[in-house]
Design an enzyme around this catalytic site. Structure first.
Site, PDB file in Angstrom:
ATOM      1  N   LYS B  79      -2.148  -0.411  -7.092  1.00  0.00           N
ATOM      2  CA  LYS B  79      -2.556   0.621  -6.122  1.00  0.00           C
ATOM      3  C   LYS B  79      -2.395   1.989  -6.776  1.00  0.00           C
ATOM      4  O   LYS B  79      -1.390   2.242  -7.459  1.00  0.00           O
ATOM      5  CB  LYS B  79      -1.678   0.507  -4.874  1.00  0.00           C
ATOM      6  CG  LYS B  79      -2.064   1.435  -3.730  1.00  0.00           C
ATOM      7  CD  LYS B  79      -1.146   1.234  -2.519  1.00  0.00           C
ATOM      8  CE  LYS B  79      -1.589   2.076  -1.329  1.00  0.00           C
ATOM      9  NZ  LYS B  79      -0.695   1.882  -0.158  1.00  0.00           N
ATOM     10  N   SER B 158      -3.246   1.343   4.293  1.00  0.00           N
ATOM     11  CA  SER B 158      -3.801   2.163   3.230  1.00  0.00           C
ATOM     12  C   SER B 158      -4.122   1.396   1.947  1.00  0.00           C
ATOM     13  O   SER B 158      -4.877   1.894   1.118  1.00  0.00           O
ATOM     14  CB  SER B 158      -2.818   3.290   2.899  1.00  0.00           C
ATOM     15  OG  SER B 158      -1.637   2.747   2.330  1.00  0.00           O
ATOM     16  N   SER B 182       0.809  -0.772   5.804  1.00  0.00           N
ATOM     17  CA  SER B 182      -0.246  -0.564   4.801  1.00  0.00           C
ATOM     18  C   SER B 182      -0.464  -1.722   3.824  1.00  0.00           C
ATOM     19  O   SER B 182      -1.406  -1.682   3.032  1.00  0.00           O
ATOM     20  CB  SER B 182       0.026   0.704   3.997  1.00  0.00           C
ATOM     21  OG  SER B 182      -0.370   1.830   4.725  1.00  0.00           O
TER      22      SER B 182
END
Lengths: 485, 489, 95
Positions: B79, B158, B182
């Site tokens: 990420k 997210s 997330s």
């Protein structure tokens, strides 16, 4: 003794509280492993944590915690076993995180006391409100470029202790005494070097005035960032009279932050900000509350050095020194240690006299600190011994001492080198006396006729003949014996 | 043989160990899939050269008879919230323009040390603030799952790019971070496993901070076993993070015994929301049956402060974020928009650098911390947070784990809920409470919605009981026999 | 309580985020909605409940006082927008 300002309608007293920022003595910073040393090239003592790179996190330096506790104990203060680091949020060029990690609602040290020794021999207690730990900011340089300021983060994150007094101080003089005493305590503890010129100790003052007899506090003004004891005293004097004039003139004294102009000795308001600060303190979620156990505090307490107040009492009690001499000798831990080394096994009053009168005089003249003294405590001790043994007269000792200051040599070496040893051999002196008496019948007659002063002439002659090395007591004794015959 | 990218992480590891293929072959397959999947916009930065170099190192190691465990040579995605040495790191924000860290986050370093091969940095909501991946400065990510209506769906957020790339079989696992859901919510939306460990299990050092008291890294994979293997490579105490817990790392995969007989599973009654879609309720009931069939006992429990979790979160997280994001000021890295004064430069930089959602949250956070409001909002929220944590403590006196839905709906269409922040925030209604309490939780894909989109179930346990999270999660996975292959693929 | 445009302006300055005047009204509405929504916490009786400081139940790790970091100005300045002579730079600050 009381410091009063004469106003139009009566006397005013001044009420002062101090906030002192002291840089904690440590190798590394409070929350990062970067070095704290003074004077490095720009941004060379900056870790990624100090530069607030994304994702960087603080990890506390245990030694800094110990130093804060140690200082708290030195201020006879309450140590809070539970304290919390909070973020003080504001934007500034030298504050990379956009917040300063500080302590706010739960400081590590609570209320304490500092005792001031007043010049008249009395003492005054000044209350300590709190002590907390926080990060220092970086440095902005404004004179390098016409349109930009340059930022150096070397100081960013260095551990500071903020010490806040109660509004107990009543004169510029007391403020000065307080700062010197606090600095002395911190230097004894080795927690802050107190060097105001290098910025390792800075002071903010809160000043208000009130009519004598009033019990409520009036509005105060804060003067920030004073970097010498003299400036602190000047700023208080100026502020106190400025405020008295304002009150007398019916003008309002506003609560504000002011800056000190050291060239003029005056203060002026800081440029008004568009909006007041709103620091939005909240506990730093990157850190847990700081919880200490009593054993940790007790260990530090057990290892504390003897502090100036206790040492002074002991010097008076054990050595029979005057409070004034004792006070002078304990003001610095190094001086006290020096003195004790000199006094060890010797007459303490003689030692004190040599240290205070001769050594301090010489060091002051040369602008040297005790740690830079060319004369070591051991050497000074030997010099005192040489006087005690009769090897040196007082006058010769001064000469040897001057030579020690110049060369740093041992007194014995100087004595040997210069052949300064006092002649205390009665036979040798007797021979000279006999010769003088034989060669100078006129003077002998004068003496015997009652002119005692002529003995001085004989002494002078003997000293001349021995290059001053004859033991003066012995010379006197022999002369009186022989001339009296 | 099926395509290499169809293997699970565990199967890929076994194949590498058996010499069936090399890391280079595996990595090339992933890189090809990454290229083919560019329409998903799952990656902000692709790192093919780096990947091939690391794959070659892994093969060389293996050739010398050295291996660093199951992740050695396996392609993963990171990420873009994790700082990676020498590789652009954006946090999905304009304000980090061009930022190339000179350091590697602890978690991504741990994965490197375990031999994992990073193929790229995945897209995310800006500063991890969002539940749809639509707030990224680098554009939205597309969910590889197709609904019956053919409209593009969000991958959740997210960690949307990570979820999308794992679901699309571009990589064998990806790192995510979870502040209020997330990892788990995009896991549910994309039909993969998303696991948030206990707060303190993975180091936060080098992860761009959103809300420090909540942020936690975790694995996103296609199976529970893969998640266990990947977490093993990510977690561990880190002295550089004061909130990293100094506890030993158990062998997570060893906990996958499949045996949950006699285990007590709680069903929190307050998670039964008014107006919850029937398909979510039905799936949840199905989950209860599966666990009972495996020998667990289920019972209703109460977490009375559940309904206050979201408002609590939306005070605490923005408050922390408003402070954490103060460092993006145009001075030391990233975007700088000139101004005539220092304040103007700050305002211009931060005005241009932050997107609408980040701006909204920073302003909310600034407001709730400001003088006069701090006690009413921030302190109040921290008190309620204590009550929420206490609810879980009490429930875990009665039961060993909790079973809940992961999200209140399946993936919604791109562009939906963008003009209604609170509706967007409600996506995290089931994930936020355990985040506030710092507890470990997993989302396991368990079924499909009527539109044919994945739905996940969530298992929550007491702190540092990830082993139980994985064990129960795997039982659910087995029982549901959810097919992670994309429909029509 | 309601946030007006003026309050939003003040908060935006505190946060140093430039908000165009035309956005202030809309933003005030959005923030009001969110603040109004979180105010439901007022219903919760929190008397005698301590605010949570951290979910991590452990003592704060403390490191030894050793210089282990820093001394790499090139890394510190590597991403700086306008470094100069080893310094970061900002528009001139007048004190």
């Amino acid at each position: 003794m009381t410091y009063l300002i004469q106003g139009d309608r009566g006397d005013w007293e001044v009420v002062i509280g101090l906030e002192i920022h002291g840089q904690v003595v440590s190798k590394a910073k409070l929350f990062s492993g970067a070095a704290t040393a003074f004077g490095a090239d720009p941004n060379c003592q900056v870790s990624l944590v100090d530069a607030a790179m994304p994702g960087m996190l603080p990890v506390i330096n245990e030694h800094c915690v110990e130093q804060a506790v140690r200082t708290g104990l030195g201020l006879k203060a309450e140590i809070n076993l539970f304290s919390v680091f909070e973020r003080k949020n504001y934007f500034y060029a030298d504050l990379p995180q956009g917040y300063q990690i500080s302590q706010y609602q739960h400081p590590i040290v609570g209320e304490g006391t500092v005792v001031l020794d007043m010049p008249d021999g009395s003492t005054r207690e000044i209350g300590i409100e709190r002590l907390h730990m926080e990060q220092d900011a970086g440095k902005s340089l404004h004179d390098q470029d016409p349109r930009r300021s340059f930022i150096d983060l070397n100081r960013t994150g260095v551990c500071l202790m903020e010490i806040v007094t109660k509004p107990d101080i009543r004169s510029p003089e007391e403020a000065g005494l307080f700062l010197r005493k606090l600095r002395s305590i911190m230097r004894y503890l080795g927690t802050c070097d107190g060097n105001m010129e290098e910025g390792s100790m800075r002071c903010d003052i809160n000043v208000s005035v009130r009519s004598v007899g009033e019990t409520e506090l009036r509005t105060r003004a804060e003067v920030k960032n004073l970097n010498s004891v003299r400036f602190v005293m000047q700023a208080i004097e100026y502020e106190a009279s400025r405020q008295v004039e304002a009150h007398d003139a019916g003008e309002e004294v506003v609560q504000e932050t002011r800056l000190f102009d050291s060239a003029r000795g005056t203060t002026r308001p800081m440029r008004a900000k568009e909006f007041a600060h709103d620091y939005r303190y909240f506990p730093d979620p990157d850190l847990l509350p700081l919880q200490l156990d009593q054993a940790f505090v007790d260990r530090i307490k057990a290892a504390l050095p003897e502090l100036p107040d206790d040492k002074k009492a002991r010097f008076i009690r054990e050595f029979g020194l005057s409070p004034y001499d004792a006070g002078v000798l304990v003001a610095s831990r190094r001086v006290a240690e020096y003195f004790e080394a000199v006094a060890e096994g010797r007459d303490p009053k003689t030692a004190a006299n040599w240290v205070i009168t001769n050594l301090f005089g010489a060091l002051n003249a040369k602008g040297l600190d005790i740690s830079e003294s060319p004369v070591s405590a051991a050497a000074l001790g030997k010099l005192i011994d040489l006087i005690g043994k009769g090897t040196l007269s007082g006058r010769m000792a001064k000469e040897v001492f001057d030579a020690m200051l110049e060369s740093g040599q041992d007194p014995e070496a100087i004595v040997a080198e210069r052949g300064l040893e006092q002649i205390s051999d009665s036979g040798a002196i007797e021979g000279i006396v006999d010769g003088l008496i034989a060669d100078n019948p006129t003077q002998v007659e004068q003496y015997r006729a009652g002119n005692q002063k002529v003995i001085g002439w004989f002494v002078g002659q003997i000293m001349k003949a021995t290059q001053g090395k004859a033991n003066p007591q012995m010379v006197n004794k022999l002369l009186r014996e022989k001339l009296g015959e | 043989m099926a395509a290499l990218t169809d293997l699970t992480l565990a199967e890929a590891a076994a194949g590498l160990a058996a010499g069936d293929f090399t890391s280079i072959e595996l990595t090339d397959a992933s890189l090809a899939a990454m290229e083919a999947g560019r329409a998903l916009n799952a990656f902000i930065t692709e790192t093919p050269e780096l990947a091939r170099a690391r794959a070659a190192e892994s093969d060389a190691r293996r050739g010398r008879g050295e291996t660093r465990g199951p992740l050695d040579g396996v392609p993963v995605a990171i990420k873009d919230l994790f700082c990676t040495e020498g590789v652009l790191t954006t946090a999905g924000s304009h304000i980090l323009d061009g930022f190339t860290p000179t350091y590697e986050s602890t978690v991504s370093q741990n994965l490197r040390n375990a031999g994992a091969v990073m193929i790229g940095k995945t897209n995310l909501d800006e500063f991890a603030m969002g539940s749809s991946n639509a707030t990224s400065y680098y554009g939205p990510v597309i969910n590889p799952w197709r609904a019956d209506d053919g409209k593009d769906r969000v991958p959740g957020g997210s960690s949307g790019g990570s979820a999308s790339s794992v679901a699309a079989r571009i990589c064998f696992g990806a790192t995510g971070t979870d502040t209020g859901g997330s990892i788990r919510q995009p896991g549910s939306f994309c039909g993969i496993v998303g696991m948030k460990p206990t707060y303190g299990r993975c180091s936060r050092w080098g992860i761009v901070a959103f809300a420090s008291s909540l942020d936690q890294a975790g694995p996103m994979t296609r199976t529970v076993r893969d998640a266990a293997l990947m977490l093993q490579g990510m977690a561990g105490h880190d002295p550089k993070d004061s909130t990293s817990t100094p506890v030993d790392l158990p062998d997570f995969a060893a906990a996958l015994t499949g045996d949950i007989r006699g285990m007590k599973i709680g069903i929190p009654k307050e998670y039964r929301l008014d107006g919850m879609p029937e398909e979510i309720e039905a799936l949840w009931r199905q989950g209860v049956e599966w666990l009972e069939a495996a020998g667990a006992e289920t019972r209703e429990v109460s977490l009375p402060h559940t309904k206050y979790a979201l408002p609590t979160y939306y005070i605490i997280a923005p408050a922390e974020a408003s402070s954490n994001l103060a460092r993006y000021d145009g001075v030391r890295y990233g975007l700088r928009v000139p101004g005539d004064s220092l304040d103007e430069m700050y305002e211009n930089t931060r005005g241009a650098g932050f997107g609408a959602e980040v701006r909204r949250r920073v302003l909310i956070g600034t407001y709730v911390l400001s003088a006069g409001y701090y006690d009413a909002y921030y302190i109040k929220a921290q008190r309620v947070r204590s009550l929420i944590a206490r609810d879980f403590d009490r429930a875990f006196e009665e039961v060993d784990a909790l079973l809940t839905p992961t999200a209140p709906s399946a993936a919604f269409a791109l562009g939906e809920k963008m003009d209604d922040p609170i509706a967007m925030y409600l996506n995290d209604v089931f994930t936020v409470p355990s985040s506030l309490a710092g507890l470990p939780a997993i989302s396991v894909p368990a079924g499909l919605s009527r539109e044919g989109l994945p739905l996940g179930l969530q298992i929550i346990t007491p702190a540092f009981d990830e082993e139980r999270v994985f064990r129960v999660g795997e039982v659910l996975e087995t029982a549901s026999s959810f097919d992670t292959r994309l429909r029509g693929a | 309580m309601a946030l007006d445009s003026n309050t939003v302006k003040k908060i935006a300055f505190l946060a140093r985020i430039k908000v165009p005047d035309s956005d202030l009204g809309g933003l005030a509405n959005e923030l009001n909605n969110i603040i109004g929504w979180v105010e439901q916490l007022g219903e919760v009786n929190t008397e005698g409940v301590e605010p949570m400081t951290s979910v991590a139940e452990m003592s704060l790790y403390k490191r030894a006082d050793e210089v282990t970091d820093g001394a790499y100005p090139e890394r510190v300045l590597a991403n700086a927008p306008e470094p100069e002579k080893g310094f970061y730079t900002v528009p001139k600050v007048v004190e």
